[in-house]
Design an enzyme around this catalytic site. Structure first.
Site, PDB file in Angstrom:
ATOM      1  N   HIS A   1      81.562  47.057 -29.261  1.00  0.00           N
ATOM      2  CA  HIS A   1      80.916  45.776 -28.941  1.00  0.00           C
ATOM      3  C   HIS A   1      79.469  45.984 -28.491  1.00  0.00           C
ATOM      4  O   HIS A   1      78.977  45.279 -27.596  1.00  0.00           O
ATOM      5  CB  HIS A   1      81.707  45.039 -27.852  1.00  0.00           C
ATOM      6  CG  HIS A   1      83.111  44.715 -28.258  1.00  0.00           C
ATOM      7  ND1 HIS A   1      84.085  44.363 -27.342  1.00  0.00           N
ATOM      8  CD2 HIS A   1      83.706  44.705 -29.486  1.00  0.00           C
ATOM      9  CE1 HIS A   1      85.235  44.141 -27.994  1.00  0.00           C
ATOM     10  NE2 HIS A   1      85.019  44.348 -29.289  1.00  0.00           N
ATOM     11  N   TYR A   2      78.787  46.936 -29.091  1.00  0.00           N
ATOM     12  CA  TYR A   2      77.400  47.221 -28.714  1.00  0.00           C
ATOM     13  C   TYR A   2      76.503  46.023 -29.057  1.00  0.00           C
ATOM     14  O   TYR A   2      76.767  45.270 -29.997  1.00  0.00           O
ATOM     15  CB  TYR A   2      76.898  48.498 -29.393  1.00  0.00           C
ATOM     16  CG  TYR A   2      77.134  48.561 -30.874  1.00  0.00           C
ATOM     17  CD1 TYR A   2      76.190  48.086 -31.770  1.00  0.00           C
ATOM     18  CD2 TYR A   2      78.308  49.113 -31.400  1.00  0.00           C
ATOM     19  CE1 TYR A   2      76.390  48.138 -33.137  1.00  0.00           C
ATOM     20  CE2 TYR A   2      78.529  49.170 -32.764  1.00  0.00           C
ATOM     21  CZ  TYR A   2      77.563  48.682 -33.621  1.00  0.00           C
ATOM     22  OH  TYR A   2      77.777  48.731 -34.980  1.00  0.00           O
TER      23      TYR A   2
END
Length: 531
Positions: free
Chosen positions: A470-471
């Site tokens: 989930h960068y």
């Protein structure tokens, strides 16, 4: 130390009863899948080379597809995607092959592109129409009300945009036996209350939505293109944008976008093609190039186009266009810890998460699944992430070849607050992984040997930190783009994707990125009505 019990002890017969209900037909709980045909798609770049459009959307991913579909209602749109089509690919489209696309990757053509951050953590990004919605677990959950308030979005339009997406591609999942066991394990660990099926981001244990329907078919963001006006949109596949083209007006106070320069994804960087924005007589109502290439792709394109910190371009001999220091900054990736509850690899059916535990004022997210580690082997991890990390890093160019990954460092757990949070999260994660429910399902004795030392938990975090995929960041609102997602100092350029986020919303960002594409598309249509 004894394992903490769920207040109302979960009896084994309750688990067995739950398994019976798993086979109830939930076909009525599927969305009314988008009717209509997909728009025209081509991999022949010559078909669009030299042509002009009202809007050019770069990246047919989670946000790019709903954005392009919405804009096409009234304007001509070119949607350009560096990967191919997901349709006809069972590794993408079928739930039983979940995770397979992540275990066989190559440099230029696989639907998932591997990268390793400078921290040494392996990660991946989507390279296919549908983007990461074509390779992820498909868990659909909205952002919290607090997140919506912080970013200042119109709540009614947000609700409408979520509903638009959900009516087309989101289903109520039919829990598998393993997901039911994970659900009981979360409750047994004290992640309360039990919220049942909910799309809202709220404290407790819940069943989320899924982009896998009850027949196990994935509905990626690409399906939203069926809602586009087919007369107004062209989708170009297997074409990678190299840089943005600017007007040579000589006015240093105003940088204006003219179009894009791109290559064949399987071609050479020397053979380039161009597409342009329409230049209507009424110059006040020009369209935009909109970057929706993701948290790595969008800042990479800006940097490759000469937009960023002046010092960054000397190494690559890129002409400097605009000194926008925030490009590539504030890169974050949610630190994650995963523990395996099975003792050895098995050949089980892959099982993406359908249940989520949300704890500690929304700070900890815990889910379980069954993931392939090879074509005939799977493991059963329970994984947790820190939702609001303080630590942040930076993205830089590593090459002028747009197909190569940029260099990125997230600085996982560099801030002491993140390390303390991780230690607390590990304690909760262990309580789930060593719950009686999971032990019973696996046919083993419950384990009570939980880590009690905070120092030990901190060391465990440092040694085992991984990504939750989930960068975000790199083109954040307030630093690179304004509240309308327009790039500061540039006319005709916006960014609409996860690179604009200061934090990852909800249990995961997919639902909100899908919503954001629709939301911004509607906003742009409304703006143009009043020009």
């Amino acid at each position: 130390m004894e394992a903490i019990k769920f207040q109302n002890t979960v009896h084994h017969d309750r688990i067995l009863i739950a398994f019976i209900f798993l086979f109830v037909d939930l076909s009525l709980c599927s969305p009314s899948q988008t009717q209509g045909e997909l728009p025209y798609m081509t991999s022949d770049v010559k078909e669009v080379a030299g042509k002009s459009f009202d809007y050019i959307v770069v990246g047919g991913g989670t946000a790019g597809c709903p954005l392009a579909a919405t804009l096409s209602e009234k304007f001509s749109v070119l949607l350009i995607e560096r990967g191919g089509s997901p349709y006809g690919n069972p590794w993408v489209m079928e739930k039983r092959y979940y995770g397979f696309s992540l275990i066989q990757t190559d440099e230029f053509s696989s639907v998932a592109q591997d990268f390793k951050s400078a921290d040494g953590v392996r990660n991946c990004r989507g390279r296919v129409l549908g983007g990461s919605s074509a390779i992820n677990g498909g868990f659909y959950s909205r952002a919290s009300e607090d997140f919506i308030d912080k970013v200042g979005w119109d709540k009614e339009l947000v609700k409408d945009a979520y509903t638009w997406v959900e009516s087309k591609i989101v289903s109520i999942p039919e829990l598998t036996p393993w997901q039911t066991v994970v659900e009981f394990g979360l409750l047994e660990a004290g992640i309360l209350p039990y919220n049942g099926y909910s799309l809202e981001h709220i404290e407790g244990t819940k069943i989320g939505g899924s982009i896998f329907d009850v027949w196990g078919i994935r509905h990626t963001s690409a399906d939203l293109l069926k809602a586009a006006n087919p007369r107004n949109i062209v989708v170009v596949l297997n074409a990678t944008v190299k840089n943005i083209i600017f007007e040579g007006n000589g006015n240093a106070r105003e940088t204006t976008v003219k179009g894009i320069r791109f290559i064949k994804s399987d071609g050479t960087t020397d053979q380039t093609y161009e597409a342009y924005l329409n230049q209507p007589k009424n110059c006040t109502s020009n369209g935009d190039v909109i970057l929706s290439a993701g948290a790595l792709g969008s800042p990479q394109i800006l940097l490759s186009s000469g937009i960023g910190h002046r010092e960054h371009f000397k190494k690559f001999s890129i002409p400097h266009v605009l000194n926008l220091k925030g490009v590539g900054k504030k890169m974050k990736d949610n630190p994650s810890i995963a523990v395996l509850v099975d003792t050895n690899p098995q050949n089980r059916l892959p099982d993406p998460p359908q249940v989520s535990g949300i704890a500690k004022d929304l700070k900890f997210i815990i889910e379980g699944g069954i993931i392939p580690t090879g074509f005939n082997a799977t493991r059963m991890p329970i994984a947790a992430k820190i939702a609001f990390p303080v630590s942040e890093g930076e993205l830089k160019l590593s090459s002028t070849d747009p197909r190569q990954n940029p260099s990125v460092k997230f600085n996982y757990l560099a801030d002491e607050n993140d390390l303390d949070d991780c230690a607390n999260m590990v304690h909760l994660l262990e309580r789930v992984a060593k719950s009686e429910s999971i032990a019973f399902y696996l046919g083993v004795k419950p384990q009570n040997n939980l880590m009690t030392s905070t120092d030990g938990q901190r060391k465990f975090c440092k040694a085992n930190v991984r990504t939750y995929y989930h960068y975000h960041g790199g083109c954040t609102v307030g630093s690179v783009v304004d509240n309308d997602y327009k790039v500061y100092g540039v006319k005709g350029l916006r960014v609409v994707d996860g690179s604009t986020f200061l934090e990852s919303p909800g249990t995961n960002p997919m639902a909100t990125l899908l919503m954001l594409g629709r939301y911004q598309g509607v906003k742009i249509l409304r703006e143009r009505e009043h020009v």
